[in-house]
Design a protein around this motif. Structure first.
Motif, short mmCIF file in Angstrom:
data_model
loop_
_atom_site.label_atom_id
_atom_site.label_comp_id
_atom_site.label_asym_id
_atom_site.label_seq_id
_atom_site.Cartn_x
_atom_site.Cartn_y
_atom_site.Cartn_z
N GLY A 1 11.73 -6.75 2.35
CA GLY A 1 11.22 -7.35 1.12
C GLY A 1 9.72 -7.19 0.98
N GLY A 2 8.99 -7.41 2.08
CA GLY A 2 7.54 -7.24 2.02
C GLY A 2 7.14 -5.81 1.72
N GLN A 3 7.86 -4.85 2.29
CA GLN A 3 7.57 -3.44 2.02
C GLN A 3 7.87 -3.09 0.57
OE1 GLN A 3 9.99 -1.74 5.11
NE2 GLN A 3 8.26 -1.49 6.51
N GLN A 4 8.97 -3.62 0.03
CA GLN A 4 9.28 -3.37 -1.37
C GLN A 4 8.19 -3.92 -2.29
OE1 GLN A 4 13.45 -3.87 -2.76
NE2 GLN A 4 13.92 -4.42 -0.64
N GLN A 5 7.67 -5.10 -1.95
CA GLN A 5 6.60 -5.65 -2.80
C GLN A 5 5.33 -4.81 -2.69
OE1 GLN A 5 6.26 -6.93 -5.51
NE2 GLN A 5 6.45 -9.15 -5.22
N ARG A 6 5.08 -4.22 -1.54
CA ARG A 6 3.92 -3.34 -1.40
C ARG A 6 4.09 -2.09 -2.26
NH1 ARG A 6 1.52 -3.64 4.64
NH2 ARG A 6 1.85 -5.86 5.03
N VAL A 7 5.31 -1.57 -2.32
CA VAL A 7 5.57 -0.44 -3.21
C VAL A 7 5.30 -0.86 -4.67
CG1 VAL A 7 7.36 1.10 -4.13
CG2 VAL A 7 7.26 0.62 -1.67
N ALA A 8 5.74 -2.07 -5.02
CA ALA A 8 5.53 -2.56 -6.39
C ALA A 8 4.04 -2.69 -6.70
CB ALA A 8 6.24 -3.89 -6.58
N ILE A 9 3.24 -3.12 -5.73
CA ILE A 9 1.80 -3.22 -5.94
C ILE A 9 1.20 -1.82 -6.14
CG2 ILE A 9 -0.40 -3.86 -4.88
CD1 ILE A 9 1.13 -6.12 -3.45
N ALA A 10 1.63 -0.86 -5.32
CA ALA A 10 1.14 0.51 -5.48
C ALA A 10 1.51 1.04 -6.87
CB ALA A 10 1.71 1.41 -4.39
N ARG A 11 2.72 0.75 -7.32
CA ARG A 11 3.14 1.18 -8.67
C ARG A 11 2.25 0.55 -9.73
NH1 ARG A 11 8.94 -0.82 -10.26
NH2 ARG A 11 7.74 -2.77 -10.15
N ALA A 12 1.90 -0.72 -9.56
CA ALA A 12 1.05 -1.40 -10.54
C ALA A 12 -0.34 -0.78 -10.60
CB ALA A 12 0.95 -2.89 -10.19
N LEU A 13 -0.78 -0.19 -9.49
CA LEU A 13 -2.14 0.36 -9.42
C LEU A 13 -2.23 1.83 -9.81
CD1 LEU A 13 -3.22 -1.17 -5.99
CD2 LEU A 13 -3.95 -1.94 -8.25
N VAL A 14 -1.10 2.52 -9.94
CA VAL A 14 -1.13 3.98 -10.04
C VAL A 14 -1.87 4.48 -11.27
CG1 VAL A 14 1.07 4.26 -11.27
CG2 VAL A 14 0.31 6.04 -9.66
N THR A 15 -1.88 3.71 -12.37
CA THR A 15 -2.58 4.14 -13.58
C THR A 15 -4.02 3.62 -13.64
OG1 THR A 15 -1.79 2.23 -14.84
CG2 THR A 15 -0.43 4.23 -14.89
N ASP A 16 -4.50 3.01 -12.55
CA ASP A 16 -5.83 2.40 -12.52
C ASP A 16 -5.99 1.45 -13.72
OD1 ASP A 16 -8.40 1.86 -11.68
OD2 ASP A 16 -9.29 3.56 -12.73
N PRO A 17 -5.16 0.40 -13.78
CA PRO A 17 -5.11 -0.45 -14.97
C PRO A 17 -6.35 -1.34 -15.11
CG PRO A 17 -3.79 -1.42 -13.24
CD PRO A 17 -4.23 -0.07 -12.73
N ALA A 18 -6.52 -1.87 -16.32
CA ALA A 18 -7.60 -2.83 -16.56
C ALA A 18 -7.34 -4.13 -15.83
CB ALA A 18 -7.73 -3.10 -18.07
N VAL A 19 -6.07 -4.52 -15.76
CA VAL A 19 -5.72 -5.79 -15.13
C VAL A 19 -4.31 -5.69 -14.55
CG1 VAL A 19 -4.86 -6.76 -17.31
CG2 VAL A 19 -5.58 -8.30 -15.48
#
Length: 259
Positions: free
Chosen positions: A149-167
């Motif tokens: 579960g912790g590894q899956q959430q780390r993947v989700a964080i990486a996905r959230a960052l991939v476009t270099d978002p504003a927030v």
């Protein structure tokens, strides 16, 4: 890292009501909040305080009845659904309690998904470097079912960052994790703020999670009802234990506004 002085995300007079008449629920009642670039904010409050509605309006998933939402100084409130969809894809990252990974895609493919959906290819090395930052470089070709579960959430964080978002908007990101995994995920989110200048707004009920943030903001009855800078778990728990005082304050403010 030099950061812009304008807020990464700002809401002004944000109001959202569900239902009509006596059955109306005022989920948001004139919220004014701004989130500086490179800041980490924990958004807290009791169930029904407006936290989820706030995230939905901030992300453009629904329009407020009144008020405005600005992303990097641009008012996006009245944008069409197509433009708001592109905004969510390109400038807003999401982290959910239940991960929301595609089960048939590898970790690397899940991270790249927002860029692929936009019809582009990720910048060379971008996906790999993010997975390395998350400590998952050797798990890039694993499916979600092969990850903890912790590894899956780390993947989700990486996905959230991939476009270099504003927030990055995180909705109870540690709610489904054990304490050790949660601490690891929160430390990574903290490092993304400090090392990458990322802006994070995190909804949480956990005072320990809030202690990783720069600021804890409390929503009560659909209104911002105070904040704590450099929060500690004990200070947040104490504030949450005295929600009656916060409720009384917001209700007095409403009464004064009507008189």
């Amino acid at each position: 890292m030099e950061l812009s002085t304008r807020p990464a995300l700002a809401v002004r007079g944000l109001t959202r009501t569900y239902g009509e008449g006596a059955a109306a629920v005022h989920a948001l009642a004139g919220v004014d909040l701004a989130f500086a670039p490179g800041s980490f904010t924990a958004l807290m409050g009791p169930s029904g305080s407006g936290k989820t509605t706030f995230l939905s309006c901030a992300a453009g998933l629904e329009r407020p009845d009144a008020g405005s939402v600005e992303v990097e100084g641009v008012d996006v409130t009245a944008w069409t659904e197509a433009r708001r969809t592109r905004l969510r894809r390109d400038r807003i990252g999401f982290v959910f309690q239940s991960f929301h990974l595609m089960p048939y895609l590898t970790a690397a493919q899940n991270v790249a998904l927002p860029v692929r959906l936009a019809g582009r290819r990720p910048a060379r090395g971008r996906v790999g470097s993010l997975l390395d930052r998350m400590g998952l470089g050797e798990r890039a070709e694993h499916l979600p079912a092969q990850l903890s579960g912790g590894q899956q959430q780390r993947v989700a964080i990486a996905r959230a960052l991939v476009t270099d978002p504003a927030v990055v908007l995180a909705d109870e990101p540690t709610g489904a994790l054990d304490s050790a995994s949660a601490a690891g995920v929160l430390a990574l989110m903290r490092s993304c703020v400090e090392d990458l200048g990322q802006t994070v707004v995190m909804v949480t009920h956990d005072p320990v999670a809030a202690a990783y943030a720069d600021r804890a903001v409390f929503l009560v009855d659909g209104r911002a009802a105070g904040h704590l800078d450099s929060p500690t778990a004990a200070a947040v728990a104490g504030r949450l234990a005295n929600l009656d005082d916060l409720l009384a304050g917001t209700r007095s403010a409403r009464a004064g506004a009507r008189s």
